[in-house]
Write a protein that holds these residues in place. Structure first.
Motif, PDB file in Angstrom:
ATOM      1  N   SER A  21       0.831  -1.203   0.000  1.00 43.28           N
ATOM      2  CA  SER A  21       0.000   0.000   0.000  1.00 43.28           C
ATOM      3  C   SER A  21       0.867   1.255   0.000  1.00 43.28           C
ATOM      4  O   SER A  21       0.619   2.206  -0.750  1.00 43.28           O
ATOM      5  N   GLN A  24       2.408   1.798  -3.407  1.00 44.46           N
ATOM      6  CA  GLN A  24       1.452   2.326  -4.368  1.00 44.46           C
ATOM      7  C   GLN A  24       1.171   3.809  -4.112  1.00 44.46           C
ATOM      8  O   GLN A  24       0.912   4.553  -5.052  1.00 44.46           O
ATOM      9  N   GLN A  25       1.229   4.221  -2.874  1.00 43.18           N
ATOM     10  CA  GLN A  25       1.065   5.646  -2.586  1.00 43.18           C
ATOM     11  C   GLN A  25       2.272   6.434  -3.092  1.00 43.18           C
ATOM     12  O   GLN A  25       2.128   7.535  -3.602  1.00 43.18           O
ATOM     13  N   ARG A  26       3.440   5.871  -2.948  1.00 40.99           N
ATOM     14  CA  ARG A  26       4.670   6.540  -3.386  1.00 40.99           C
ATOM     15  C   ARG A  26       4.771   6.556  -4.908  1.00 40.99           C
ATOM     16  O   ARG A  26       5.164   7.555  -5.499  1.00 40.99           O
ATOM     17  N   TRP A  27       4.443   5.419  -5.537  1.00 38.73           N
ATOM     18  CA  TRP A  27       4.527   5.288  -6.993  1.00 38.73           C
ATOM     19  C   TRP A  27       3.170   4.804  -7.505  1.00 38.73           C
ATOM     20  O   TRP A  27       2.923   3.598  -7.638  1.00 38.73           O
ATOM     21  N   SER A  28       2.293   5.741  -7.795  1.00 36.01           N
ATOM     22  CA  SER A  28       0.902   5.410  -8.133  1.00 36.01           C
ATOM     23  C   SER A  28       0.763   4.576  -9.407  1.00 36.01           C
ATOM     24  O   SER A  28      -0.280   3.958  -9.627  1.00 36.01           O
ATOM     25  N   PHE A  29       1.805   4.518 -10.218  1.00 31.48           N
ATOM     26  CA  PHE A  29       1.751   3.736 -11.453  1.00 31.48           C
ATOM     27  C   PHE A  29       1.960   2.238 -11.220  1.00 31.48           C
ATOM     28  O   PHE A  29       1.793   1.444 -12.141  1.00 31.48           O
ATOM     29  N   THR A  31       0.877  -1.361  -9.998  1.00 25.32           N
ATOM     30  CA  THR A  31      -0.363  -2.082  -9.720  1.00 25.32           C
ATOM     31  C   THR A  31      -0.112  -3.164  -8.659  1.00 25.32           C
ATOM     32  O   THR A  31       1.040  -3.492  -8.356  1.00 25.32           O
ATOM     33  N   ASN A  32      -1.196  -3.712  -8.148  1.00 21.76           N
ATOM     34  CA  ASN A  32      -1.068  -4.840  -7.209  1.00 21.76           C
ATOM     35  C   ASN A  32      -0.309  -5.984  -7.862  1.00 21.76           C
ATOM     36  O   ASN A  32       0.522  -6.630  -7.221  1.00 21.76           O
ATOM     37  N   ARG A  51       8.822   3.019 -15.536  1.00 25.83           N
ATOM     38  CA  ARG A  51       7.481   3.606 -15.515  1.00 25.83           C
ATOM     39  C   ARG A  51       7.490   5.112 -15.264  1.00 25.83           C
ATOM     40  O   ARG A  51       6.596   5.809 -15.711  1.00 25.83           O
ATOM     41  N   SER A  52       8.484   5.596 -14.539  1.00 27.99           N
ATOM     42  CA  SER A  52       8.504   7.029 -14.221  1.00 27.99           C
ATOM     43  C   SER A  52       9.314   7.836 -15.222  1.00 27.99           C
ATOM     44  O   SER A  52       9.187   9.055 -15.286  1.00 27.99           O
ATOM     45  N   TRP A  66      13.169   4.684   0.155  1.00 29.82           N
ATOM     46  CA  TRP A  66      11.903   4.112   0.578  1.00 29.82           C
ATOM     47  C   TRP A  66      12.107   2.777   1.321  1.00 29.82           C
ATOM     48  O   TRP A  66      11.433   2.508   2.308  1.00 29.82           O
TER      49      TRP A  66
END
Length: 72
Positions: A21, A24-29, A31-32, A51-52, A66
């Motif tokens: 979780s 995903q907050q840190r890197w919104s791209f 997925t699970n 991705r970034s 992180w």
């Protein structure tokens, strides 16, 4: 890294879910599915870089910052 293996304690599963979780907050791209397939810091760094669109060094530094203090 984030994936679950059989026989893990409830605490470990809870910790990994929390880390997923937070990632995903840190890197919104991410997925699970992405997170469940990442096995190590190097794979996470590669995915963040790709991705970034950031440089390899910037992605490595971001991921290291992180990951610091987390127990996978």
């Amino acid at each position: 890294m984030f994936g679950f293996r059989g026989g893990e304690s409830p605490e470990t599963v809870s910790r990994k879910k929390s880390y997923m979780s937070a990632a995903q907050q840190r890197w919104s791209f991410l997925t699970n599915f992405d997170l469940s397939t990442i096995k190590n810091e190097e794979q996470l760094t590669s995915m963040v870089k790709d991705r970034s669109g950031s440089s390899a060094d910037a992605a490595r530094e971001d991921v290291r910052d992180w990951v610091r203090g987390k127990q996978f």
